[in-house]
Design a protein around this motif. Sequence first.
Motif, mmCIF file in Angstrom:
data_model
loop_
_atom_site.group_PDB
_atom_site.id
_atom_site.type_symbol
_atom_site.label_atom_id
_atom_site.label_comp_id
_atom_site.label_asym_id
_atom_site.label_seq_id
_atom_site.Cartn_x
_atom_site.Cartn_y
_atom_site.Cartn_z
ATOM 1 N N SER A 170 0.812 -1.217 0.000
ATOM 2 C CA SER A 170 0.000 0.000 0.000
ATOM 3 C C SER A 170 0.843 1.262 0.000
ATOM 4 O O SER A 170 0.470 2.275 -0.573
ATOM 5 C CB SER A 170 -0.955 0.004 1.191
ATOM 6 O OG SER A 170 -0.227 -0.055 2.397
ATOM 7 N N PHE A 216 2.247 2.528 -3.833
ATOM 8 C CA PHE A 216 1.447 3.002 -4.953
ATOM 9 C C PHE A 216 1.945 4.367 -5.399
ATOM 10 O O PHE A 216 2.102 5.277 -4.589
ATOM 11 C CB PHE A 216 -0.033 3.126 -4.575
ATOM 12 C CG PHE A 216 -0.764 1.825 -4.548
ATOM 13 C CD1 PHE A 216 -1.108 1.184 -5.716
ATOM 14 C CD2 PHE A 216 -1.121 1.249 -3.345
ATOM 15 C CE1 PHE A 216 -1.802 -0.015 -5.697
ATOM 16 C CE2 PHE A 216 -1.813 0.058 -3.306
ATOM 17 C CZ PHE A 216 -2.155 -0.578 -4.484
ATOM 18 N N LYS A 240 -4.758 1.848 -0.891
ATOM 19 C CA LYS A 240 -3.980 3.072 -0.713
ATOM 20 C C LYS A 240 -4.500 3.774 0.532
ATOM 21 O O LYS A 240 -5.696 3.693 0.845
ATOM 22 C CB LYS A 240 -4.179 4.025 -1.887
ATOM 23 C CG LYS A 240 -3.561 3.622 -3.182
ATOM 24 C CD LYS A 240 -3.821 4.732 -4.204
ATOM 25 C CE LYS A 240 -3.317 4.375 -5.573
ATOM 26 N NZ LYS A 240 -3.624 5.414 -6.565
#
Length: 174
Positions: A62, A65, A120
Amino acid sequence: PLIVVGGPNPTAMPAETLAEEGIDIVVSGEGERAFAEIASAFAAGRLRPPQKQVVVGERLASSDFPILDRTLVRPAESYRRRCFGRPVITLEASRGCRNHCFFCNSSINGAGSHGRVVSKAADLVLSEIETARSAGQNCFRFNDDSFVFAAEQHDLLDRLAGSGVQYRIFANAN
């Protein structure tokens, strides 16, 4: 030129895609890191066509990104997809799916094959939205397979409430 392709079809059928005339490299799976490494090697002269290879991209965490630089793509006004009558920008707040549907490209691409969803942080998504809004864009479309299942997205929606941002969510309805 060096022709590098990726996406759902090349990931599902890498050997067949590589056999197509003119294609040098197929990136299978998530392509951000792999494409950056290929571009860097090509720019430095360490990679010259014809290569004819399949590169398997790494799954991103995460925190990995990237925030897209949308100045590198054509202006949003030229986009054919519309939301509330205006050009829409596609966003990704998560990747992966907890389901294993045989007909879905996420399973084929590996995103759904492990039941792993990577989201995210809401701050990262909001930053991407604010960057686009500062350039005059205000319509967004989330294409996440598991948007409605990810607790992180509930925080994002709470923070979008009252912001004036217009969006659509395309997700599994189960």
